[in-house]
Scaffold this motif. Structure first.
Motif, PDB file in Angstrom:
ATOM      1  N   GLN A  26       0.827  -1.208   0.000  1.00 58.61           N
ATOM      2  CA  GLN A  26       0.000   0.000   0.000  1.00 58.61           C
ATOM      3  C   GLN A  26       0.861   1.258   0.000  1.00 58.61           C
ATOM      4  OE1 GLN A  26      -3.475   0.055  -0.319  1.00 58.61           O
ATOM      5  NE2 GLN A  26      -2.868   2.152  -0.845  1.00 58.61           N
ATOM      6  N   VAL A  27       1.924   1.241   0.773  1.00 60.06           N
ATOM      7  CA  VAL A  27       2.831   2.404   0.773  1.00 60.06           C
ATOM      8  C   VAL A  27       3.451   2.594  -0.607  1.00 60.06           C
ATOM      9  CG1 VAL A  27       5.048   3.255   1.648  1.00 60.06           C
ATOM     10  CG2 VAL A  27       3.343   2.346   3.239  1.00 60.06           C
ATOM     11  N   LEU A  28       3.860   1.506  -1.236  1.00 58.75           N
ATOM     12  CA  LEU A  28       4.430   1.590  -2.579  1.00 58.75           C
ATOM     13  C   LEU A  28       3.410   2.145  -3.563  1.00 58.75           C
ATOM     14  CD1 LEU A  28       6.367  -1.783  -2.619  1.00 58.75           C
ATOM     15  CD2 LEU A  28       7.403   0.475  -2.874  1.00 58.75           C
ATOM     16  N   ALA A  29       2.179   1.677  -3.457  1.00 54.25           N
ATOM     17  CA  ALA A  29       1.123   2.159  -4.350  1.00 54.25           C
ATOM     18  C   ALA A  29       0.915   3.657  -4.164  1.00 54.25           C
ATOM     19  CB  ALA A  29      -0.177   1.398  -4.088  1.00 54.25           C
ATOM     20  N   ASP A  30       0.871   4.109  -2.913  1.00 52.82           N
ATOM     21  CA  ASP A  30       0.661   5.533  -2.629  1.00 52.82           C
ATOM     22  C   ASP A  30       1.826   6.380  -3.123  1.00 52.82           C
ATOM     23  OD1 ASP A  30      -1.715   4.840  -1.427  1.00 52.82           O
ATOM     24  OD2 ASP A  30      -0.921   4.909   0.621  1.00 52.82           O
ATOM     25  N   GLN A  31       3.039   5.910  -2.883  1.00 52.62           N
ATOM     26  CA  GLN A  31       4.220   6.694  -3.234  1.00 52.62           C
ATOM     27  C   GLN A  31       4.472   6.744  -4.732  1.00 52.62           C
ATOM     28  OE1 GLN A  31       6.215   8.542  -1.168  1.00 52.62           O
ATOM     29  NE2 GLN A  31       4.722   8.066   0.432  1.00 52.62           N
ATOM     30  N   LEU A  32       4.137   5.671  -5.443  1.00 55.48           N
ATOM     31  CA  LEU A  32       4.431   5.594  -6.881  1.00 55.48           C
ATOM     32  C   LEU A  32       3.225   5.946  -7.740  1.00 55.48           C
ATOM     33  CD1 LEU A  32       6.595   2.332  -6.948  1.00 55.48           C
ATOM     34  CD2 LEU A  32       7.340   4.705  -6.678  1.00 55.48           C
ATOM     35  N   GLY A  33       2.070   6.168  -7.104  1.00 49.88           N
ATOM     36  CA  GLY A  33       0.891   6.546  -7.869  1.00 49.88           C
ATOM     37  C   GLY A  33       0.365   5.429  -8.758  1.00 49.88           C
ATOM     38  N   VAL A  34       0.455   4.206  -8.261  1.00 49.98           N
ATOM     39  CA  VAL A  34       0.007   3.028  -9.009  1.00 49.98           C
ATOM     40  C   VAL A  34      -1.048   2.317  -8.169  1.00 49.98           C
ATOM     41  CG1 VAL A  34       0.743   0.870 -10.092  1.00 49.98           C
ATOM     42  CG2 VAL A  34       2.291   2.827 -10.056  1.00 49.98           C
ATOM     43  N   SER A  35      -1.987   1.669  -8.811  1.00 53.18           N
ATOM     44  CA  SER A  35      -3.038   0.974  -8.063  1.00 53.18           C
ATOM     45  C   SER A  35      -2.453  -0.158  -7.230  1.00 53.18           C
ATOM     46  CB  SER A  35      -4.088   0.402  -9.021  1.00 53.18           C
ATOM     47  OG  SER A  35      -3.548  -0.681  -9.753  1.00 53.18           O
ATOM     48  N   SER A  36      -3.112  -0.454  -6.120  1.00 55.06           N
ATOM     49  CA  SER A  36      -2.651  -1.528  -5.242  1.00 55.06           C
ATOM     50  C   SER A  36      -2.605  -2.866  -5.977  1.00 55.06           C
ATOM     51  CB  SER A  36      -3.570  -1.638  -4.021  1.00 55.06           C
ATOM     52  OG  SER A  36      -3.547  -0.467  -3.258  1.00 55.06           O
ATOM     53  N   GLN A  37      -3.579  -3.093  -6.848  1.00 54.43           N
ATOM     54  CA  GLN A  37      -3.625  -4.346  -7.594  1.00 54.43           C
ATOM     55  C   GLN A  37      -2.417  -4.474  -8.508  1.00 54.43           C
ATOM     56  OE1 GLN A  37      -7.130  -4.795 -10.014  1.00 54.43           O
ATOM     57  NE2 GLN A  37      -6.818  -6.994 -10.339  1.00 54.43           N
ATOM     58  N   ALA A  38      -2.083  -3.368  -9.203  1.00 55.97           N
ATOM     59  CA  ALA A  38      -0.927  -3.400 -10.106  1.00 55.97           C
ATOM     60  C   ALA A  38       0.367  -3.593  -9.322  1.00 55.97           C
ATOM     61  CB  ALA A  38      -0.873  -2.119 -10.932  1.00 55.97           C
ATOM     62  N   ILE A  39       0.490  -2.892  -8.184  1.00 53.89           N
ATOM     63  CA  ILE A  39       1.696  -3.010  -7.364  1.00 53.89           C
ATOM     64  C   ILE A  39       1.896  -4.448  -6.908  1.00 53.89           C
ATOM     65  CG2 ILE A  39       2.568  -2.533  -5.037  1.00 53.89           C
ATOM     66  CD1 ILE A  39       3.382  -0.392  -6.919  1.00 53.89           C
ATOM     67  N   ARG A  40       0.800  -5.096  -6.506  1.00 54.63           N
ATOM     68  CA  ARG A  40       0.926  -6.476  -6.026  1.00 54.63           C
ATOM     69  C   ARG A  40       1.364  -7.421  -7.145  1.00 54.63           C
ATOM     70  NH1 ARG A  40      -0.902  -6.539  -0.905  1.00 54.63           N
ATOM     71  NH2 ARG A  40      -2.345  -4.867  -0.303  1.00 54.63           N
ATOM     72  N   ARG A  41       0.926  -7.148  -8.367  1.00 55.53           N
ATOM     73  CA  ARG A  41       1.394  -7.969  -9.501  1.00 55.53           C
ATOM     74  C   ARG A  41       2.890  -7.781  -9.705  1.00 55.53           C
ATOM     75  NH1 ARG A  41      -3.310  -6.082 -12.244  1.00 55.53           N
ATOM     76  NH2 ARG A  41      -1.993  -4.681 -13.485  1.00 55.53           N
ATOM     77  N   HIS A  42       3.339  -6.528  -9.653  1.00 54.66           N
ATOM     78  CA  HIS A  42       4.769  -6.259  -9.830  1.00 54.66           C
ATOM     79  C   HIS A  42       5.589  -6.904  -8.710  1.00 54.66           C
ATOM     80  CE1 HIS A  42       3.873  -3.709 -13.130  1.00 54.66           C
ATOM     81  NE2 HIS A  42       3.450  -2.677 -12.433  1.00 54.66           N
ATOM     82  N   LEU A  43       5.074  -6.811  -7.483  1.00 58.03           N
ATOM     83  CA  LEU A  43       5.789  -7.403  -6.354  1.00 58.03           C
ATOM     84  C   LEU A  43       5.905  -8.914  -6.501  1.00 58.03           C
ATOM     85  CD1 LEU A  43       4.255  -5.342  -3.402  1.00 58.03           C
ATOM     86  CD2 LEU A  43       6.597  -5.194  -4.257  1.00 58.03           C
TER      87      LEU A  43
END
Length: 218
Positions: A26-43
């Motif tokens: 969630q912090v990554l999503a907020d800081q990078l301006g990307v949706s939580s769903q997309a961030i979790r795929r990248h992670l």
């Protein structure tokens, strides 16, 4: 590798973790301006590639939260001018002439480099010289930055500066020859002879960055 499918966002994630040490999705999503769903795929992709790892933290009675950080492979992903050949060469020297003699050779090398730093940093205000020193470190493969610390409740006091390095270009060498970290501290003192330099953070101690406090000598 899967991480090549979305290089920009994944690189942003890796760089953020390099600088901050760890973060939740969630912090990554907020800081990078990307949706939580997309961030979790990248992670997920980055973890499959072995570039990051996670640990679970329990907060309250709900599901555990996951905190992500770079793996050793993830740190090695960043620029490194001192490659395996340099480490192999030092190991061979240690076997040939002994560890103590290698230490003497490294000290001479760092003494020469310190003089080069001093010349390239030149003169000017302390802020200008700190900025030039950080640029030199960046060019050598370190992810370096500097910050000015304003004196608190001390009118007329000289400002202090912090240099932070999130990527160590000699990490492999430092693991086998830890004395090089002390030489780096000495190099900063030679480059800024009117200042005292103290270490505030150290990658070799498991922290996520190396940090140095620069203070004018009294």
């Amino acid at each position: 590798m899967t991480s090549l499918q979305h290089p920009s966002t994944k690189e942003d994630i890796l760089r953020y973790l390099l600088k901050q040490g760890e973060a939740t999705a969630q912090v990554l999503a907020d800081q990078l301006g990307v949706s939580s769903q997309a961030i979790r795929r990248h992670l997920k992709d980055l973890e499959l590639d072995g570039l990051i790892e996670h640990r679970a933290i329990q907060e309250g009675m709900g599901r555990p939260n996951y905190v992500y950080q770079l793996s050793r492979k993830g740190r090695d992903h960043f620029p490194d001018q001192y490659d395996e050949f340099a480490l192999s060469l030092l190991d061979t020297l240690a076997e040939t002439v002994g560890q103590e003699q290698v230490g003497t050779i490294l000290r001479k090398q760092w003494t020469r480099k310190a003089k080069d730093y001093r010349q390239q940093v030149g003169s000017g205000s302390l802020e200008e010289r700190v900025s030039r020193l950080v640029e030199l470190r960046k060019n050598e493969g370190y992810m370096a930055e500097w910050h000015r610390l304003e004196p608190e409740d001390q009118p007329g006091a000289s400002p202090r500066f912090v240099i932070a390095e999130y990527n160590c270009a000699i990490s492999h060498i430092a693991e086998s020859f830890p004395t090089v970290c002390g030489h780096e501290l000495e190099m900063f003192e030679v480059a800024l002879p009117d200042c005292s330099v103290t270490r505030t953070h150290w990658l070799a101690n498991g922290e996520h960055r190396c940090g140095y406090m620069i203070e004018p000598k009294q």
